[in-house]
Design a protein around this motif. Structure first.
Motif, PDB file in Angstrom:
ATOM      1  N   ALA A 123       0.826  -1.210   0.000  1.00  0.00           N
ATOM      2  CA  ALA A 123       0.000   0.000   0.000  1.00  0.00           C
ATOM      3  C   ALA A 123       0.859   1.258   0.000  1.00  0.00           C
ATOM      4  O   ALA A 123       0.572   2.220  -0.723  1.00  0.00           O
ATOM      5  CB  ALA A 123      -0.931  -0.001   1.204  1.00  0.00           C
ATOM      6  N   ALA A 124       1.921   1.269   0.818  1.00  0.00           N
ATOM      7  CA  ALA A 124       2.798   2.441   0.876  1.00  0.00           C
ATOM      8  C   ALA A 124       3.458   2.690  -0.475  1.00  0.00           C
ATOM      9  O   ALA A 124       3.552   3.835  -0.938  1.00  0.00           O
ATOM     10  CB  ALA A 124       3.864   2.247   1.963  1.00  0.00           C
ATOM     11  N   THR A 125       3.881   1.627  -1.136  1.00  0.00           N
ATOM     12  CA  THR A 125       4.586   1.768  -2.411  1.00  0.00           C
ATOM     13  C   THR A 125       3.669   2.281  -3.514  1.00  0.00           C
ATOM     14  O   THR A 125       4.103   3.054  -4.380  1.00  0.00           O
ATOM     15  CB  THR A 125       5.239   0.430  -2.804  1.00  0.00           C
ATOM     16  OG1 THR A 125       6.204   0.070  -1.798  1.00  0.00           O
ATOM     17  CG2 THR A 125       5.942   0.513  -4.155  1.00  0.00           C
ATOM     18  N   ILE A 126       2.379   1.902  -3.507  1.00  0.00           N
ATOM     19  CA  ILE A 126       1.457   2.408  -4.540  1.00  0.00           C
ATOM     20  C   ILE A 126       0.792   3.714  -4.108  1.00  0.00           C
ATOM     21  O   ILE A 126       0.000   4.284  -4.849  1.00  0.00           O
ATOM     22  CB  ILE A 126       0.380   1.367  -4.921  1.00  0.00           C
ATOM     23  CG1 ILE A 126      -0.570   1.084  -3.750  1.00  0.00           C
ATOM     24  CG2 ILE A 126       1.033   0.087  -5.446  1.00  0.00           C
ATOM     25  CD1 ILE A 126      -1.761   0.205  -4.115  1.00  0.00           C
ATOM     26  N   GLY A 127       1.118   4.180  -2.895  1.00  0.00           N
ATOM     27  CA  GLY A 127       0.614   5.477  -2.447  1.00  0.00           C
ATOM     28  C   GLY A 127      -0.758   5.456  -1.827  1.00  0.00           C
ATOM     29  O   GLY A 127      -1.413   6.494  -1.749  1.00  0.00           O
ATOM     30  N   TYR A 128      -1.217   4.280  -1.359  1.00  0.00           N
ATOM     31  CA  TYR A 128      -2.490   4.242  -0.637  1.00  0.00           C
ATOM     32  C   TYR A 128      -2.193   4.505   0.840  1.00  0.00           C
ATOM     33  O   TYR A 128      -1.540   3.715   1.500  1.00  0.00           O
ATOM     34  CB  TYR A 128      -3.194   2.902  -0.803  1.00  0.00           C
ATOM     35  CG  TYR A 128      -4.554   2.893  -0.125  1.00  0.00           C
ATOM     36  CD1 TYR A 128      -5.659   3.470  -0.749  1.00  0.00           C
ATOM     37  CD2 TYR A 128      -4.720   2.355   1.143  1.00  0.00           C
ATOM     38  CE1 TYR A 128      -6.904   3.503  -0.125  1.00  0.00           C
ATOM     39  CE2 TYR A 128      -5.963   2.383   1.771  1.00  0.00           C
ATOM     40  CZ  TYR A 128      -7.041   2.965   1.134  1.00  0.00           C
ATOM     41  OH  TYR A 128      -8.269   2.996   1.758  1.00  0.00           O
ATOM     42  N   GLY A 129      -2.655   5.638   1.348  1.00  0.00           N
ATOM     43  CA  GLY A 129      -2.278   6.045   2.704  1.00  0.00           C
ATOM     44  C   GLY A 129      -0.939   6.755   2.657  1.00  0.00           C
ATOM     45  O   GLY A 129      -0.690   7.580   1.772  1.00  0.00           O
ATOM     46  N   THR A 136      10.158  -5.870   1.135  1.00  0.00           N
ATOM     47  CA  THR A 136      10.341  -6.984   2.063  1.00  0.00           C
ATOM     48  C   THR A 136      11.189  -8.073   1.414  1.00  0.00           C
ATOM     49  O   THR A 136      10.871  -8.536   0.314  1.00  0.00           O
ATOM     50  CB  THR A 136       9.014  -7.582   2.543  1.00  0.00           C
ATOM     51  OG1 THR A 136       9.300  -8.672   3.426  1.00  0.00           O
ATOM     52  CG2 THR A 136       8.145  -8.064   1.394  1.00  0.00           C
ATOM     53  N   PRO A 137      12.262  -8.486   2.098  1.00  0.00           N
ATOM     54  CA  PRO A 137      13.035  -9.625   1.626  1.00  0.00           C
ATOM     55  C   PRO A 137      12.660 -10.914   2.348  1.00  0.00           C
ATOM     56  O   PRO A 137      13.272 -11.957   2.113  1.00  0.00           O
ATOM     57  CB  PRO A 137      14.469  -9.219   2.008  1.00  0.00           C
ATOM     58  CG  PRO A 137      14.298  -8.454   3.285  1.00  0.00           C
ATOM     59  CD  PRO A 137      12.942  -7.768   3.189  1.00  0.00           C
ATOM     60  N   PHE A 292       8.659  -8.825   6.987  1.00  0.00           N
ATOM     61  CA  PHE A 292       9.616  -7.908   7.613  1.00  0.00           C
ATOM     62  C   PHE A 292       9.860  -6.782   6.622  1.00  0.00           C
ATOM     63  O   PHE A 292      10.307  -7.015   5.493  1.00  0.00           O
ATOM     64  CB  PHE A 292      10.929  -8.606   7.952  1.00  0.00           C
ATOM     65  CG  PHE A 292      11.840  -7.744   8.775  1.00  0.00           C
ATOM     66  CD1 PHE A 292      11.667  -7.640  10.143  1.00  0.00           C
ATOM     67  CD2 PHE A 292      12.849  -7.001   8.182  1.00  0.00           C
ATOM     68  CE1 PHE A 292      12.489  -6.820  10.915  1.00  0.00           C
ATOM     69  CE2 PHE A 292      13.679  -6.185   8.933  1.00  0.00           C
ATOM     70  CZ  PHE A 292      13.494  -6.084  10.309  1.00  0.00           C
ATOM     71  N   GLY A 293       9.538  -5.548   7.017  1.00  0.00           N
ATOM     72  CA  GLY A 293       9.610  -4.415   6.101  1.00  0.00           C
ATOM     73  C   GLY A 293      10.758  -3.474   6.400  1.00  0.00           C
ATOM     74  O   GLY A 293      11.048  -3.171   7.564  1.00  0.00           O
ATOM     75  N   ILE A 294      11.423  -3.013   5.349  1.00  0.00           N
ATOM     76  CA  ILE A 294      12.470  -1.994   5.420  1.00  0.00           C
ATOM     77  C   ILE A 294      12.259  -1.052   4.242  1.00  0.00           C
ATOM     78  O   ILE A 294      11.553  -1.390   3.286  1.00  0.00           O
ATOM     79  CB  ILE A 294      13.892  -2.593   5.350  1.00  0.00           C
ATOM     80  CG1 ILE A 294      14.057  -3.447   4.086  1.00  0.00           C
ATOM     81  CG2 ILE A 294      14.206  -3.408   6.597  1.00  0.00           C
ATOM     82  CD1 ILE A 294      15.448  -4.059   3.911  1.00  0.00           C
ATOM     83  N   THR A 295      12.850   0.124   4.289  1.00  0.00           N
ATOM     84  CA  THR A 295      12.745   1.014   3.136  1.00  0.00           C
ATOM     85  C   THR A 295      13.669   0.533   2.025  1.00  0.00           C
ATOM     86  O   THR A 295      14.699  -0.098   2.286  1.00  0.00           O
ATOM     87  CB  THR A 295      13.108   2.462   3.503  1.00  0.00           C
ATOM     88  OG1 THR A 295      14.489   2.516   3.907  1.00  0.00           O
ATOM     89  CG2 THR A 295      12.224   2.994   4.620  1.00  0.00           C
ATOM     90  N   ALA A 411       4.424  -5.928  -7.560  1.00  0.00           N
ATOM     91  CA  ALA A 411       4.903  -7.023  -6.706  1.00  0.00           C
ATOM     92  C   ALA A 411       6.421  -7.107  -6.717  1.00  0.00           C
ATOM     93  O   ALA A 411       7.065  -7.292  -5.674  1.00  0.00           O
ATOM     94  CB  ALA A 411       4.293  -8.348  -7.164  1.00  0.00           C
ATOM     95  N   ALA A 412       7.021  -6.949  -7.901  1.00  0.00           N
ATOM     96  CA  ALA A 412       8.471  -7.054  -8.028  1.00  0.00           C
ATOM     97  C   ALA A 412       9.207  -5.871  -7.397  1.00  0.00           C
ATOM     98  O   ALA A 412      10.376  -5.994  -7.025  1.00  0.00           O
ATOM     99  CB  ALA A 412       8.848  -7.182  -9.505  1.00  0.00           C
ATOM    100  N   LYS A 413       8.526  -4.738  -7.263  1.00  0.00           N
ATOM    101  CA  LYS A 413       9.134  -3.585  -6.589  1.00  0.00           C
ATOM    102  C   LYS A 413       9.178  -3.780  -5.081  1.00  0.00           C
ATOM    103  O   LYS A 413      10.077  -3.272  -4.406  1.00  0.00           O
ATOM    104  CB  LYS A 413       8.340  -2.305  -6.891  1.00  0.00           C
ATOM    105  CG  LYS A 413       8.571  -1.706  -8.258  1.00  0.00           C
ATOM    106  CD  LYS A 413       7.794  -0.410  -8.416  1.00  0.00           C
ATOM    107  CE  LYS A 413       8.355   0.709  -7.535  1.00  0.00           C
ATOM    108  NZ  LYS A 413       7.649   2.005  -7.771  1.00  0.00           N
ATOM    109  N   VAL A 414       8.193  -4.500  -4.565  1.00  0.00           N
ATOM    110  CA  VAL A 414       8.040  -4.613  -3.115  1.00  0.00           C
ATOM    111  C   VAL A 414       8.627  -5.914  -2.569  1.00  0.00           C
ATOM    112  O   VAL A 414       9.368  -5.900  -1.580  1.00  0.00           O
ATOM    113  CB  VAL A 414       6.548  -4.512  -2.729  1.00  0.00           C
ATOM    114  CG1 VAL A 414       6.366  -4.649  -1.215  1.00  0.00           C
ATOM    115  CG2 VAL A 414       5.964  -3.189  -3.220  1.00  0.00           C
ATOM    116  N   TYR A 415       8.287  -7.026  -3.168  1.00  0.00           N
ATOM    117  CA  TYR A 415       8.774  -8.325  -2.703  1.00  0.00           C
ATOM    118  C   TYR A 415      10.106  -8.624  -3.382  1.00  0.00           C
ATOM    119  O   TYR A 415      10.195  -8.590  -4.599  1.00  0.00           O
ATOM    120  CB  TYR A 415       7.743  -9.413  -3.008  1.00  0.00           C
ATOM    121  CG  TYR A 415       6.638  -9.494  -1.980  1.00  0.00           C
ATOM    122  CD1 TYR A 415       6.021  -8.342  -1.483  1.00  0.00           C
ATOM    123  CD2 TYR A 415       6.198 -10.716  -1.489  1.00  0.00           C
ATOM    124  CE1 TYR A 415       5.010  -8.410  -0.539  1.00  0.00           C
ATOM    125  CE2 TYR A 415       5.186 -10.795  -0.541  1.00  0.00           C
ATOM    126  CZ  TYR A 415       4.594  -9.636  -0.067  1.00  0.00           C
ATOM    127  OH  TYR A 415       3.599  -9.708   0.871  1.00  0.00           O
TER     128      TYR A 415
END
Length: 482
Positions: A123-129, A136-137, A292-295, A411-415
């Motif tokens: 959601a953060a990456t697509i700008g929702y909220g 996440t790795p 597990f999320g990181i920038t 998906a490939a940008k985030v995961y």
């Protein structure tokens, strides 16, 4: 045993000289190896070859955030078992007030990483909220949630549920049994209120999925119109309640049911105020839960640190599932500490040790209620991310149509299975985990085979997101916009 501050300082200074003085480093590390082992460090901490090949962490002192739920376990175990220290990482772990505070902490740098809802980085990456590029790795677990209703609602549902020979309800319980109850509230002019933990949480989408499969409309979002309530056209009104507050909110009568992770469903059973009616394992078998999320900036700036923290988390996840969950009682004891989950041992153990109690006294074997490593639980699959995106689109959080390629690109940008694979291959090389424990990295595409184990029997194929969205009776279809 934790590293003493003087030894930690010495080791840090030695590591910083590696690039310039490799031969000196070898001799120094060799000479201090007996001291290190005597202080309780593992042999991998002072393994010359593995450390040099992997590269020392660019940032060693880290702070990670979490919410008080049992699925934060990999972080706690990586800390308590010394897996972070094995990687030269000196980690502080801090509970956060809620999911928004946690996300903001990662974005503004107060936290280096965190236990996150799977939908948060997406959601953060697509700008929702809140907009930020989060990656996440590492996927933290499978399953682990349930839907609980109040005792009063349960009493009204029971006549609609088939019974086993012993008189206990037949599971899984579908929302079909709840629909007459919701209809009666509607006819009486009373809203049927339910709780979930966050608008982009697995819990929100699982609760919506279960309700809609039973013919109960959970409502739409319309952010392009300024409506983020998620209650447009809703028959059941869903709103946010922080996980630890779920039981007390249910007891107060503010909500009539909720979807949350453990131990807050079992807490309702122990307090005698509610009944868990269905687990997310029954809604979608082996569904991905937390990550597990990181920038993205952190991963780019500190690539060695990112791989090393992923290594530590993978080792912790494996420990949690080793020998058919043999380590779970020890894990429950750790999690029951106030600095982690802080619930009673018996409450946490009720689900973490392979059982789940529905109605009081109706305890059933559910060995995969919490999965941390087996079934490739830690691998960040693109298809998992795409499922969340399909549900965002289905309920209007994504207002407009997107082509199938868009879903894969996001998906490939985030995961980031590329980071995961580097960490896993290094663990294999260090003989810490066998190659058979991981996916085949030579052939893995990031897409699971079409998944069939949903409560409504609809098949999910992550390579065809729009066809999947169009398959639901309730929800926005391709070409539709509120």
């Amino acid at each position: 045993m934790k590293i003493t501050s003087s030894y930690q300082k010495l080791l840090t200074e030695v590591k910083q000289t590696q690039g310039k003085w490799a031969s000196t480093l070898n001799s120094v590390l060799t000479s201090i190896k007996p001291i290190a082992l005597g202080l309780g460090l593992s042999a991998s901490m002072v393994s010359i070859g593995a450390q040099a090949e992997l590269g020392y962490p660019e940032k060693e002192e880290l702070k990670f955030g979490f919410i008080k739920l049992t699925d934060m376990a990999p972080i706690a175990i990586a800390y308590e078992k010394g897996y972070f220290e094995d990687e030269g990482l000196y980690v502080t772990i801090e509970a956060q007030a809620n999911w928004k505070v946690l996300l903001d902490g990662v974005i503004d740098g107060r936290l280096d990483g965190a236990h996150m809802l799977a939908g948060q980085p997406i959601a953060a990456t697509i700008g929702y909220g809140t907009e930020a590029h989060i990656i996440t790795p590492f996927s933290m677990d499978l399953n682990g949630n349930a839907i609980t209703v109040s005792n009063d609602v349960w009493a009204k549902m029971k006549p609609n549920i088939a019974k086993q020979a012993d008189g206990k309800p037949v599971h899984p319980i579908k929302a079909d049994a709840l629909k007459p109850v919701v209809d009666s509230y509607t006819q009486a002019g009373k809203p049927f209120n339910m709780g979930m933990v966050f608008p982009v949480s697995t819990h929100n989408y699982e609760l919506r999925y279960w309700l809609a499969a039973g013919g109960i409309h959970p409502g739409y979002y319309a952010p392009h119109k300024g409506d983020t309530s998620g209650q447009i056209d809703a028959q059941a009104l869903l709103s946010v309640t922080p996980p630890p507050q779920m039981p007390s909110t249910l007891e107060a009568g503010t909500i009539y049911g909720y979807c949350v992770g453990e131990p807050w469903n079992q807490q309702a059973v122990f307090k005698g105020i509610g009944v868990p009616v269905v687990t997310d394992y029954e809604i979608w078998k082996d569904n991905p839960e937390k990550v597990f999320g990181i920038t993205a900036e952190f991963a780019e700036k500190y690539p060695n640190t990112t791989i090393r923290l992923t290594r530590a988390l993978i080792r912790a996840a494996k420990w949690l599932d080793d020998n058919n969950n043999a380590n779970r009682p020890e894990a429950v004891k750790i999690l029951s500490q106030s600095n982690y989950v802080g619930a009673d041992y018996d409450v946490i153990a009720n689900s973490m040790t392979g059982t789940f109690e529905y109605e009081k006294g109706d305890k059933r074997s559910v060995p995969d209620f919490n999965v941390f490593f087996r079934h490739n639980a830690t691998y960040p699959y693109y298809s998992d991310a795409i499922w969340y995106l399909t549900q965002m689109r289905r309920w209007g959080q994504i207002a407009d149509d997107k082509p199938d390629t868009w879903y894969k690109d996001v998906a490939a940008k985030v995961y980031r299975p590329d980071i995961y694979a580097k960490a896993a291959k290094s663990l294999i090389a260090d003989k810490l985990i066998s190659a058979e424990s991981f996916p085949n990295f030579e052939t893995e595409t990031g897409f699971k085979q079409p998944q069939t184990h949903f409560i409504d029997d609809i098949v999910y194929d992550g390579s065809k997101p729009n066809a999947y969205i169009n398959s639901f009776a309730i929800g926005l279809k391709q070409g539709e916009r509120l």
